[in-house]
Design a protein around this motif. Structure first.
Motif, PDB file in Angstrom:
ATOM      1  N   THR A 976       2.066   6.333   2.902  1.00 38.38           N
ATOM      2  CA  THR A 976       0.871   6.062   3.689  1.00 38.38           C
ATOM      3  C   THR A 976      -0.359   6.429   2.886  1.00 38.38           C
ATOM      4  O   THR A 976      -0.310   7.292   1.999  1.00 38.38           O
ATOM      5  CB  THR A 976       0.893   6.862   5.006  1.00 38.38           C
ATOM      6  OG1 THR A 976      -0.311   6.603   5.729  1.00 38.38           O
ATOM      7  CG2 THR A 976       1.018   8.353   4.736  1.00 38.38           C
ATOM      8  N   LEU A 977      -1.477   5.768   3.184  1.00 40.71           N
ATOM      9  CA  LEU A 977      -2.722   6.015   2.453  1.00 40.71           C
ATOM     10  C   LEU A 977      -3.512   7.187   3.014  1.00 40.71           C
ATOM     11  O   LEU A 977      -4.646   7.412   2.596  1.00 40.71           O
ATOM     12  CB  LEU A 977      -3.598   4.752   2.477  1.00 40.71           C
ATOM     13  CG  LEU A 977      -3.104   3.564   1.643  1.00 40.71           C
ATOM     14  CD1 LEU A 977      -4.015   2.364   1.848  1.00 40.71           C
ATOM     15  CD2 LEU A 977      -3.043   3.933   0.172  1.00 40.71           C
ATOM     16  N   PHE A 989       6.438  11.536   5.753  1.00 38.11           N
ATOM     17  CA  PHE A 989       5.771  10.517   4.952  1.00 38.11           C
ATOM     18  C   PHE A 989       5.329  11.121   3.617  1.00 38.11           C
ATOM     19  O   PHE A 989       5.162  12.330   3.481  1.00 38.11           O
ATOM     20  CB  PHE A 989       4.553   9.941   5.676  1.00 38.11           C
ATOM     21  CG  PHE A 989       4.888   9.099   6.868  1.00 38.11           C
ATOM     22  CD1 PHE A 989       5.056   7.727   6.738  1.00 38.11           C
ATOM     23  CD2 PHE A 989       5.038   9.678   8.115  1.00 38.11           C
ATOM     24  CE1 PHE A 989       5.365   6.952   7.847  1.00 38.11           C
ATOM     25  CE2 PHE A 989       5.349   8.905   9.228  1.00 38.11           C
ATOM     26  CZ  PHE A 989       5.507   7.533   9.089  1.00 38.11           C
ATOM     27  N   LEU A 990       5.115  10.220   2.675  1.00 37.67           N
ATOM     28  CA  LEU A 990       4.463  10.585   1.423  1.00 37.67           C
ATOM     29  C   LEU A 990       3.007  10.160   1.518  1.00 37.67           C
ATOM     30  O   LEU A 990       2.697   8.971   1.669  1.00 37.67           O
ATOM     31  CB  LEU A 990       5.124   9.887   0.229  1.00 37.67           C
ATOM     32  CG  LEU A 990       6.526  10.333  -0.165  1.00 37.67           C
ATOM     33  CD1 LEU A 990       7.030   9.492  -1.336  1.00 37.67           C
ATOM     34  CD2 LEU A 990       6.547  11.800  -0.548  1.00 37.67           C
ATOM     35  N   GLY A 991       2.097  11.131   1.433  1.00 34.33           N
ATOM     36  CA  GLY A 991       0.679  10.817   1.420  1.00 34.33           C
ATOM     37  C   GLY A 991       0.183  10.578   0.003  1.00 34.33           C
ATOM     38  O   GLY A 991       0.957  10.538  -0.968  1.00 34.33           O
ATOM     39  N   LEU A1051      -2.095  -0.079  -2.619  1.00 31.56           N
ATOM     40  CA  LEU A1051      -3.249   0.564  -3.247  1.00 31.56           C
ATOM     41  C   LEU A1051      -4.260  -0.473  -3.723  1.00 31.56           C
ATOM     42  O   LEU A1051      -5.479  -0.283  -3.568  1.00 31.56           O
ATOM     43  CB  LEU A1051      -2.774   1.421  -4.424  1.00 31.56           C
ATOM     44  CG  LEU A1051      -1.919   2.644  -4.071  1.00 31.56           C
ATOM     45  CD1 LEU A1051      -1.269   3.211  -5.320  1.00 31.56           C
ATOM     46  CD2 LEU A1051      -2.767   3.715  -3.391  1.00 31.56           C
ATOM     47  N   ALA A1052      -3.773  -1.570  -4.304  1.00 33.65           N
ATOM     48  CA  ALA A1052      -4.684  -2.616  -4.785  1.00 33.65           C
ATOM     49  C   ALA A1052      -5.440  -3.255  -3.619  1.00 33.65           C
ATOM     50  O   ALA A1052      -6.643  -3.555  -3.737  1.00 33.65           O
ATOM     51  CB  ALA A1052      -3.897  -3.668  -5.555  1.00 33.65           C
ATOM     52  N   ASN A1077     -10.829   8.403  -4.572  1.00 34.20           N
ATOM     53  CA  ASN A1077     -10.422   8.837  -5.913  1.00 34.20           C
ATOM     54  C   ASN A1077      -8.914   8.989  -5.993  1.00 34.20           C
ATOM     55  O   ASN A1077      -8.299   8.686  -7.025  1.00 34.20           O
ATOM     56  CB  ASN A1077     -11.107  10.155  -6.263  1.00 34.20           C
ATOM     57  CG  ASN A1077     -12.542   9.943  -6.721  1.00 34.20           C
ATOM     58  OD1 ASN A1077     -12.926   8.840  -7.115  1.00 34.20           O
ATOM     59  ND2 ASN A1077     -13.336  10.993  -6.664  1.00 34.20           N
ATOM     60  N   TYR A1078      -8.300   9.474  -4.902  1.00 37.66           N
ATOM     61  CA  TYR A1078      -6.842   9.554  -4.874  1.00 37.66           C
ATOM     62  C   TYR A1078      -6.221   8.165  -4.975  1.00 37.66           C
ATOM     63  O   TYR A1078      -5.207   7.956  -5.645  1.00 37.66           O
ATOM     64  CB  TYR A1078      -6.376  10.239  -3.584  1.00 37.66           C
ATOM     65  CG  TYR A1078      -6.095  11.717  -3.738  1.00 37.66           C
ATOM     66  CD1 TYR A1078      -5.019  12.160  -4.490  1.00 37.66           C
ATOM     67  CD2 TYR A1078      -6.910  12.670  -3.131  1.00 37.66           C
ATOM     68  CE1 TYR A1078      -4.754  13.508  -4.628  1.00 37.66           C
ATOM     69  CE2 TYR A1078      -6.658  14.023  -3.267  1.00 37.66           C
ATOM     70  CZ  TYR A1078      -5.566  14.444  -4.023  1.00 37.66           C
ATOM     71  OH  TYR A1078      -5.315  15.776  -4.173  1.00 37.66           O
TER      72      TYR A1078
END
Length: 1482
Positions: A976-977, A989-991, A1051-1052, A1077-1078
C-alpha cells in the motif's frame, strides 16, 4: 648370274606379334637388382602424396613438374641382358629404335643401352646417313602413328619412362623421360611427331569407344600420357597447341576434358591461360560443373590476369553461397580466391577480404558439414594462414578491417582470424589483444562468440587453443569488469568443451591465485575454480593433485578468499560418493586445518575455523535423502551414537570449539560460517547429497539448548550502571486453545542489555555470539523439521530487555543527560537489538502460519522505528563511539587499518570509522551507579527525524544484513502507498517505509553478488554471508519480479498523478514532501533492482537461458505469459525494452535516470538484431534519445535543491556517454551548434546552459570531453568501414566539427577543456597522417578547391594548438606540456608530407613555410624567445590544374621528410636542417 635368280625359294620372315613379349631367364643376382630397382621406383613415385581418392586415370593430373608427370607409367628394370636377346624389328620404326639402342621386348618399359643424349645422337645419325631422308621421316611418322594406336602395347612404353642399362655401368637406373621426348629433341622430327601426337590426342579424347575400352580393360589411359608430352613444346608451339586443344576440348567427352584441364598448367603457355579460363566458362555454364575438384586445383595454378581472376571470384562467391559447394572442394575454392594476392594492391586485397567475410558469414548461417570435416577445415585455414604469411598487405588490411568492424559485425570467424594473425606474427599480439580488449569493454563481444566458434570451427579452435588461453590469461588480470567477466566465462566454457586442456586451465587459474600483485585477481581465480568444480566435478576431480600447492598459499589469502579456497579443496578431497576420493589431499587438509586451529594468531585461527567448517560440510554430506517426518522424534543424546563420516564431522566441530572457547569473536565466526554453509546447501540443491541426519539431530539439540540457557531469561530486569531496564517489544500472543498451558512463554525475554552492561567471563556467553548462534539454530531446525520453526517460534515475538527510556517520547533529552560511557552502552544495546531483530525476521519470513507472518511484519515495523531512533542518537553520540561488529571476517591487518584515530574526538561528528573494539567490562564495573535521570527533565517537543532518502544508512550504521528469505515478504504481502501505516494495517501490509527497507537490503545483496569485487570489500563480504553464490540469489529473486513490477506500476501511477497536479513543474514543493519522497525512493529502488538483476554477466551462459526467458516474460501482464513462452528471448526482451522506456516521465531523481539507462542497455544486449521485433539500431537510437531527454531536464534532490557535487557529475558523465554513444555526424553537428550559441552563458557566475541546464562552467568539461571522444571514435569507426562513396567527405566533416570544438574552447576558457582539446586533436592528426594524407593525392587532382578549404580549416586548429602550447609553457602548465613533443613531431611530419604532395603535383607556389610569432591564447605576443615552425598555405593563390607530366608515386614518410627538407625555401634566418627545426618547434 645373280641378277636373273628368282627369289621364290627364299624363306619368308616369321610373323611377329608386337604385343607379345619374349621371356628371357635372368640370373639370381639380376632378379635381386630388379627387385631393388622396383622398390626404389615405387618409393620415388609415392613422394608426391597423391590423394588416394583420386581416380586411377587421373593420378597424373595434380603434379606440378615435368619429372613427376613422366613417372606415372609402370616401369621396372630389365636386368643386364645383351642386345642379342632382343626380337627382330617388325617395321622401320622399330628398326630405328633398335639401332639407336632401345630394347623392345623387356616387360612394360623400354630398356636403353645408353643415356638419352646418346639415343638422340644415334637417332639423328640414322636419319641423316640414310638415303631418302624425307621418305624415311614419313615412314618413321607412319610407324609412330601405328605405335601410338590404342591397341598397341608399345604406346604406353613410348610415352612413359624407361630403364637405362648402359654398357660399362654397374648400376641400372630408372629414367623419368620417355622415348617420345627424344623424338622431340630432334628438329626435323619435332613437327611430324607433334602432328601425330595432336591427332592421337584428338582421336583419344573424342572417341568414346577408346576411353571406355581402356576403362574396361583395366589399362592406364593414354590421354594423360600424351598430354604430358606436349609440355616440351609449350613455348615453341603455344599457338598451335592451344588452337588444337581448344578444338579438342569443345568436342571431347567429360573424362577427357578433365584430363585436359588437369594438364593445362603445363600444356598451355602462360599467355593462353586467360583464354583457357574463358573456354571453361563458356563450356561450363553451371558453377557445379565449372568448379569440379580437378578444375579448381588447376585454376589455382594458372597465371591469370586480374580481370579474369575477379570474374572467377564472383563465380566462386556465387557457388559457395548457393550451398552447392562440397566440403572437400571449399578449401581449394578459397585457395583459388587467394590468388588475388598476386596483384597485391589495396583495392584487390580489400575486395578479397570482403568476399571471404561474406563467404564465412554465409557459412555460419547455413547448415554445412564443414564443422564436422576436420581435414577440410584445417586445410581451409591453412590456406588462409599461408596467405597471411606471404602477403604483408593482406595481413595488415585484414587486421585493420577487423579493428574497424561495427559492433554487430564482429563474428566468430573474425575471432578465428585474430588467432591466426597472432600465430603468424607473435610480435603483433599486443595490438590484436588490445583490439579484443577494447571491443569487450564496449560489450561488442560477448562470450557467446566462443559458442559460435565451437559450433562452426571446433578443429581450428582446438589447434589454436594455446593462443586463446594466453589472451584469456591476460584478460583475467584486467580490472575492467567486462573484460575479466569475459575471461571467466570463456574459461568455464573451454573447460567444459575440451577435456584435453582442463589441466592447462587449472594451472593457469592456480597461477593467478598465487599472484600477489592484485588481490581481486586471486578472488576471481578462486571463484572460477569453485564454479568449475560445481559444474564439472569429474573434470576437476581428475586433476585433484594439482590443487595441493594451493594449501601453501593460504597464509597470503584473506578470510573471504580462504573460504573459497577451502570450499574448493574440501569438496575435491571429499567429493560426491560417486566420485573417487583424493586421499593425499584429505591428509594434507586435515593437517593444515588442525595446525591453524592451535595457532595463537587470531587471523590464522580464523582461517582454521573457515577451513574446518568447509571440511565439516564436505565430510558430513553422505545422505541421499532429506530428514523425513519419522525422524522428527529421534534423539541423539551422545556423540558416540554417530558413525562414519558423521562422527568425523562432529569431532571436527568439537575440536574447533575447544580451540576457540576463550574468544567470543572467533566463536561468533564459527557459528556464522556453519549457518551459512548449511543454509546454502539446504536451500540450493548444489548436489544430491545431504548432511548426515544423525549429525543434524545431534547438533540441533546441542545448539538449541546452548542458546536457551544463555540468552533466554525470565528474571526481572533491574537498573545497571545507572540505566533502568525493563521488558519491551513483546508481541507474542496466545491462542484460546493454549492460553492456560503456555502462559509461561509470555514471561521470557532476550537478555541483551544485561549481557552488554554486565558481560560474563565466558566467551560462549558473549553478546557477540547471540545473533550468529540463533542463525545457526534456525538453520538446523529448518534442516531437521523440514523448514518448520514451530518449536522456537516464541523467540520471534518475545520481549527484549532494553533501557526503559527507549520508548519514551523524550528519549533524546534523556540520552543527552547520560555520561559518555552510558551513551556508548545504550547505543551498543540498540545495535545488538537491531541485529537480533534482523536475524529473527530473516529466520521466520519463510513460515506460512498467519500469526507468525503477522508477528514478522510487526517486528519489521519496530525494527524500522528503532533504526530511525538510532540514526538520531548517533548524531548526539560521543565522537569516539564505535558500533559493535556485525561480521567477523576482518583480518588483523584490516582491523588495524580501521582503528579509530587517537585524536578522533577532534573530528566532526559522523566521521568516525568502524572498528571491532570490544567494550572493556572492567572499566564499566568501576563506575559508580548513577541515579535515574529521567525524572528531572521536563517534557519537550516531539522529535522529528529527518530522513535521508538517498542513503538509508550512514557509514556508522553498519547492521547485520537480512537473510535472502525476506524475498517472500515481497511476494506474499500486499503493498500500500500509505505512510505511515494505519494501526489496523500494521502486521498485514507493506507500507512505503517497509517496502523501501526490504528493497534496500535486496539491492545491497544484489550489488555484492553481481558486481562482486567491484564494490566495497567489507560490504560485499557482509552481504555475501547470506549469498555465497550469485546464482542462488538470482534464482530466488526471479519469483518476486512480478510483484515488484506490480508495485512499480502503482508507484509510477502515483508519480504521474502528482505530476499532473503540479502541471509537470519539477521544482514544485509538493514533489518534495516526505510521503512523495518515499514514493520516488521506492520507484528508484525498483528500477535499480531490475537494472542489477539483468546486469548479471552469467546470463550469457546457456544453462540460465530458461531462467532469463521466464524472468523477462513475467514482467508482462499474466494474461500474455502463455503467448510469450513460445517467443524467443530476443523478442521478449525487445518488448520489455519498450516497456521500461515508457517510464521516462516517471523518473524524478538523477540516480534513477542512470539506473534506467543501465537497465535498457542490459535489455538491449538480449535483443538479437535478426530476431527481435525491432532492429538493434532503433533500440540504440531510443537509448540515446532517453539520455538526451534526461540531460535536458533540471534535476533536484529530495530536499528540493539543485543536484550538484561529485556524485552528480558521475551520473551526468554516464548520461553524456549514453547520449553520444555511436552518434552520427548530424547529431554531433547539432549539438555543437547549440553549444556554440549558449556557451557564452557559462562565463557568467552560476549560469548554466539553456539546453542542458545541469552543466555550469565547473562541470562543463564533462560534456565537452564526451563530444571530443565521440568525434575521434566516430572517425576511427568510419575509417574501418569500406564505402564506395566520397571518403574525403569524412575528413571534411571531421575538420568542420573540430573547428566547432575550437570555437567553444576559445569562448569558454576552462583549463580542463584546453587539455581535452589538445589530446583529441593530436589523435585526429595521427589518424590524418595514417589514413587521410594518401587520400589527398586524389583530391588535389580532382578538386583543388576542396583541398584548399580543408587545409585552411586544418590550419585554424594547428595555429591554436601552437598558441596553446606556447601559452602553457609560459605559465608552466605541465598537463599540456607533456603532450608537446608528440604534437610537435606529428605536425612536422604532416607539414612535410603535405609539402611533398603539393610538390609532386607541381603546386609549389601554393605552400609556404615560415616562422610565426609566438602568442598566448589572447593573441598577445610572448617575449620569451621560443622557436616555431608551422605550415601556412597561401590563400591568395589557387591550386593549379593537374600536370600530367608529374610522377604521381606515393612517397613514404621518410621520402616525404627528405623531399620537404630539400624543397623548403630559405627563411630570413638561413636554411635549417630537419633536425634543427624539430628541436625548435614550439
Amino acid at each position: 648370274m645373280y641378277r636373273n635368280r628368282k627369289k621364290r625359294n627364299q624363306k619368308p620372315l616369321n610373323a611377329i606379334d608386337e604385343n607379345d613379349t619374349i621371356k628371357i631367364p635372368r640370373h639370381e643376382d639380376t632378379s635381386k637388382d630388379e627387385a631393388n630397382t622396383e622398390v626404389s621406383i615405387e618409393f620415388m613415385s609415392s613422394e608426391e602424396n597423391i590423394p588416394a581418392s583420386q581416380e586411377h586415370t587421373q593420378r597424373f593430373l595434380s603434379q606440378h613438374s615435368t619429372i613427376l608427370a613422366a613417372t606415372l607409367g609402370r616401369t621396372q628394370s630389365s636386368g643386364r641382358n645383351g642386345l642379342g636377346t632382343s626380337r627382330q624389328p617388325n617395321s622401320f620404326f622399330e628398326l630405328v629404335l633398335i639401332r639407336s639402342g632401345v630394347q623392345l621386348d623387356q616387360g612394360d618399359t623400354f630398356v636403353l643401352s645408353c643415356d638419352h643424349v646418346s639415343i638422340v645422337s644415334k637417332l639423328r645419325d640414322i636419319f641423316l646417313r640414310a638415303p631418302g631422308y624425307a621418305d624415311k621421316v614419313e615412314t618413321f611418322k607412319t610407324g609412330l602413328n601405328l605405335a601410338l594406336s590404342s591397341k598397341s602395347k608399345m604406346a604406353q612404353k613410348l610415352l612413359s619412362g624407361c630403364t637405362v642399362d648402359a654398357a660399362g655401368e654397374e648400376q641400372i637406373y630408372q629414367s623419368q623421360n620417355s622415348i617420345f621426348m627424344n623424338f622431340l629433341m630432334i628438329d626435323f622430327l619435332r613437327e611430324p611427331c607433334l602432328e601425330v601426337l595432336l591427332n592421337k590426342i584428338e582421336e583419344m579424347a573424342t572417341s568414346e569407344d577408346l576411353l571406355s575400352g581402356q576403362a574396361v580393360g583395366g589399362g592406364i589411359s593414354l590421354l594423360p600420357l600424351m598430354l604430358a608430352q606436349l609440355r616440351y613444346m609449350t613455348l615453341s608451339h603455344s599457338e598451335e597447341i592451344y588452337k588444337r586443344i581448344e578444338r579438342v576440348f569443345n568436342n571431347a567427352h567429360q573424362s577427357a576434358r578433365l584430363d585436359i584441364i588437369n594438364n593445362a598448367e603445363f600444356v598451355l603457355d602462360a599467355s593462353k591461360h586467360d583464354e583457357f579460363v574463358d573456354l571453361l566458362i563458356i563450356n561450363y555454364s553451371s558453377n557445379e560443373e565449372l568448379f569440379h575438384m580437378t578444375t579448381v586445383q588447376t585454376l589455382s595454378n594458372l597465371s591469370l590476369s586480374p580481370g579474369v581472376q575477379s570474374r572467377l571470384c564472383g563465380r566462386i562467391l556465387e557457388f559457395i553461397t548457393s550451398g552447392c559447394c562440397p566440403e572437400t572442394t571449399m578449401p581449394h575454392c578459397i585457395r583459388l580466391l587467394l590468388n588475388l594476392l598476386k596483384t597485391d594492391t589495396d583495392e584487390s586485397v580489400r575486395q578479397l577480404i570482403v568476399s571471404l567475410r561474406e563467404i564465412f558469414n554465409w557459412y555460419q548461417g547455413a547448415n554445412s558439414n564443414l564443422a564436422n570435416d576436420k581435414k577440410s577445415q584445417l586445410e581451409l585455414f591453412e590456406f588462409l594462414k599461408l596467405g597471411l604469411i606471404r602477403s604483408q598487405r593482406f595481413y595488415q588490411l585484414w587486421q585493420r578491417s577487423i579493428s574497424g568492424l561495427r559492433s554487430n559485425a564482429f563474428k566468430s570467424f573474425d575471432l578465428i582470424m585474430l588467432l591466426l594473425l597472432i600465430d603468424v606474427n607473435e610480435d603483433n599480439s599486443m595490438y590484436i589483444e588490445n583490439i579484443l580488449r577494447r571491443r569487450i569493454k564496449l560489450e561488442y563481444i560477448t562470450v557467446e562468440i566462443l559458442e559460435e566458434v565451437k559450433l562452426h570451427y571446433p578443429h581450428i579452435l582446438e589447434q589454436n587453443i594455446s593462443i586463446l588461453m594466453h589472451l584469456l590469461h591476460g584478460f583475467m588480470r584486467e580490472k575492467n569488469r567486462a573484460v575479466s567477466d569475459f575471461a571467466k566465462s570463456a574459461y568455464g566454457m573451454l573447460f567444459k568443451i575440451f577435456d584435453s586442456i582442463q589441466k592447462s586451465i587449472l594451472k593457469k587459474l592456480l597461477e593467478l591465485t598465487c599472484d600477489k600483485s592484485a588481490n581481486h585477481l586471486t578472488t576471481t581465480a578462486l571463484n572460477l575454480l569453485r564454479e568449475l568444480q560445481c559444474k564439472n566435478p569429474k573434470g576437476v576431480q581428475n586433476c585433484a593433485m594439482l590443487l595441493i600447492p594451493l594449501l601453501d598459499r593460504l597464509s597470503d589469502l584473506t578470510l573471504s578468499q580462504t573460504r573459497l579456497a577451502m570450499d574448493l579443496l574440501c569438496h575435491v578431497a571429499f567429493p560426491d560418493p560417486k566420485l573417487t576420493e583424493c586421499v593425499q589431499l584429505q591428509e594434507q587438509i586435515d593437517m593444515v586445518v588442525k595446525k591453524q586451529l592451535i595457532n595463537r594468531d587470531d587471523s590464522v585461527k580464523k582461517q582454521g575455523i573457515i577451513g574446518c567448517v568447509q571440511l565439516v560440510d564436505a565430510v558430513g554430506r553422505i545422505e541421499s535423502n532429506e530428514i523425513q517426518p519419522d525422524d522428527f522424534v529421534s534423539r541423539v543424546d551422545n556423540i558416540d551414537m554417530l558413525q562414519g563420516r558423521g562422527k568425523m564431522a562432529s569431532n571436527l566441530i568439537i575440536i574447533t570449539q575447544s580451540s576457540i572457547i576463550n574468544n567470543a569473536e572467533l566463536m561468533a565466526l564459527f557459528f556464522e560460517e556453519l549457518a551459512n554453509v548449511f543454509y546454502d546447501r539446504c536451500t540450493n540443491n548444489e548436489n544430491s547429497c545431504h548432511l548426515d541426519k544423525d549429525l543434524v539431530i545431534w547438533l540441533c539439540e546441542v545448539m538449541t539448548f546452548r542458546f536457551q540457557s544463555i540468552f533466554v531469561t525470565e528474571d526481572e530486569p533491574d537498573t545497571i550502571k545507572g540505566i533502568q531496564l525493563e521488558y519491551q517489544k513483546n508481541i507474542n500472543e496466545l491462542d484460546d486453545s493454549n492460553i492456560e498451558t503456555e502462559t509461561e512463554v509470555l514471561k521470557i525475554g532476550i537478555n541483551i542489555s544485561k549481557l552488554v552492561l554486565a558481560p560474563k567471563n565466558q566467551a560462549s556467553e558473549s553478546i557477540y555470539v547471540m545473533a550468529p548462534l540463533f542463525n545457526l539454530v534456525s538453520v538446523l531446525h529448518n534442516l531437521r523439521y523440514q523448514y518448520s520453526l514451530e518449536s522456537i517460534n516464541a523467540l520471534l515475538g518475545c520481549a527484549i530487555v532494553l533501557p526503559k527510556f527507549i520508548d519514551d517520547g523524550n528519549y533524546l533529552a534523556i540520552y543527552d543527560n547520560f555520561s559518555e560511557d552510558q551513551q556508548k552502552a545504550v547505543l551498543t544495546i540498540c545495535f545488538h537489538t537491531i541485529n537480533w531483530m534482523r536475524v529473527t525476521i530473516s529466520a521466520f519470513t519463510s513460515q506460512k502460519h498467519p500469526a507468525t507472518r503477522s508477528r514478522v511484519l510487526l517486528r519489521l515495523d519496530e525494527l524500522i522505528h528503532l533504526e530511525q531512533k538510532v540514526k538520531t542518537l548517533l548524531k548526539h553520540a560521543p565522537l569516539d563511539f564505535v558500533p559493535p561488529p556485525y561480521q567477523f571476517l576482518s583480518n588483523a591487518k584490516q582491523m588495524g587499518a580501521k582503528q579509530t584515530h587517537p585524536n578522533a574526538r577532534t573530528l566532526p561528528a559522523g566521521r568516525g570509522e568502524h572498528n571491532e573494539t570490544v567494550m572493556d567490562p572492567c572499566a564499566m564495573a568501576n563506575q559508580s551507579t548513577l541515579p535515574d535521570m529521567t525524572m528531572r527533565l521536563g517534557p519537550c517537543k516531539t522529535i522529528k527525524n529527518k530522513i535521508d532518502f538517498e542513503h538509508l544508512y550512514s557509514h556508522q550504521e553498519k547492521y547485520r544484513p537480512m537473510g535472502a528469505g525476506i524475498i517472500i515478504l515481497l511476494v506474499e504481502q500486499k503493498f500500500t502507498l500509505n505512510y505511515p501505516l494505519e494501526s489496523d494495517q500494521v502486521g498485514h501490509f507493506l507500507g512505503l517505509s517497509e517496502f523501501r527497507f526490504l528493497l534496500v537490503d535486496l539491492v545491497q545483496k544484489l550489488e555484492a553478488a553481481v558486481l562482486g569485487q567491484h564494490t566495497d570489500a567489507t560490504d560485499a563480504d557482509s552481504q555475501l554471508l547470506h549469498v555465497s553464490k550469485p546464482e542462488y540469489l538470482i534464482n530466488d529473486l526471479h519469483t518476486c519480479l512480478p510483484e515488484v513490477n506490480k508495485n512499480l506500476i502503482i508507484l509510477a501511477q502515483a508519480i504521474d498523478e502528482q505530476m499532473a497536479q503540479v502541471n509537470n513543474v519539477y521544482s514544485n514543493l509538493d514533489l518534495f514532501k516526505e510521503r512523495f519522497n518515499y514514493v520516488k525512493a521506492c520507484f528508484g529502488l525498483c528500477i535499480r533492482l531490475f537494472a542489477l538483476y539483468f546486469a548479471w554477466n552469467e546470463w550469457t551462459d546457456k544453462s540460465h537461458a530458461d531462467l532469463l526467458h521466464k524472468s523477462l516474460y513475467m514482467l508482462m501482464p499474466a494474461d500474455q505469459w502463455r503467448a510469450l513462452r513460445k517467443q524467443t528471448v530476443s523478442k521478449v526482451a525487445s518488448q520489455i525494452f519498450d516497456y521500461f522506456i515508457k517510464y521516462e516521465k516517471s523518473v524524478l531523481t538523477l540516480s534513477t535516470t542512470v539506473q534506467l539507462h543501465r537497465l535498457v542497455c542490459s535489455l538491449s544486449k538480449f535483443c538479437d538484431s535478426d530476431d527481435s521485433s525491432q532492429p538493434r539500431f532503433q533500440q540504440a537510437e531510443d537509448t540515446r534519445d532517453l539520455c538526451e531527454k534526461f540531460l535536458r531536464r533540471k534535476w533536484f534532490n529530495f530536499t528540493g535543491n539543485l543536484e550538484k557535487g561529485s556524485q552528480c557529475n558521475i551520473y551526468l558523465d554516464e548520461l553524456v556517454k549514453g547520449f553520444l554513444k555511436s552518434s552520427l555526424y548530424d547529431r554531433q553537428k547539432n549539438l555543437l551548434h547549440a553549444l556554440k550559441q549558449e556557451c557564452m552563458l557559462l562565463n557568467t557566475k552560476d549560469k548554466s546552459l539553456n539546453s542542458y541546464p545541469n552543466f555550469k562552467k565547473a562541470n562543463f568539461p564533462i560534456l565537452f570531453r564526451g563530444v571530443c571522444e565521440v568525434l575521434v571514435n566516430t572517425l576511427s569507426v568510419q575509417l574501418g568501414v569500406d564505402t564506395d562513396g566520397d571518403r574525403f567527405k569524412l575528413w571534411e566533416s571531421t575538420v568542420d566539427l573540430l573547428n566547432g570544438l575550437l570555437n567553444i574552447v576559445q569562448k569558454v576558457e576552462q583549463p580542463r577543456n584546453f587539455s581535452l582539446f589538445l589530446k583529441h586533436s593530436l589523435m585526429f592528426l595521427k589518424q590524418l597522417l595514417q589514413h587521410g594524407v594518401p587520400l589527398l593525392e586524389t583530391i588535389v587532382r580532382e578538386d583543388p578547391t576542396r583541398l584548399t578549404k580543408f587545409l585552411h580549416e586544418l590550419q585554424n586548429v594547428t595555429r591554436f594548438l601552437h598558441q596553446l602550447c606556447c601559452h602553457s609553457k609560459l605559465i608552466k602548465n605541465t598537463a599540456i606540456i607533456s603532450y608537446i613533443p608528440s604534437l610537435r613531431e606529428t605536425i612536422e611530419v604532416l607539414v612535410f608530407r603535405v609539402k611533398a604532395l603539393l610538390a609532386a603535383n607541381n603546386c609549389h607556389s601554393a605552400f609556404h613555410m615560415g616562422n610565426i610569432i609566438n602568442r598566448d591564447l589572447h593573441g598577445d605576443a610572448i617575449t620569451t624567445p621560443v622557436g616555431s615552425i608551422i605550415s601556412e598555405e597561401n590563400s591568395d593563390e589557387d591550386i593549379p590544374e593537374d600536370d600530367a607530366s608529374v610522377d604521381e608515386t606515393i612517397m613514404t614518410d621518410e621520402m616525404a621528410g627528405i623531399s620537404s627538407s630539400s624543397i623548403r625555401p630559405s627563411t630570413s634566418g638561413g636554411s635549417r636542417s630537419k633536425s634543427s627545426s624539430r628541436s625548435k618547434c614550439f
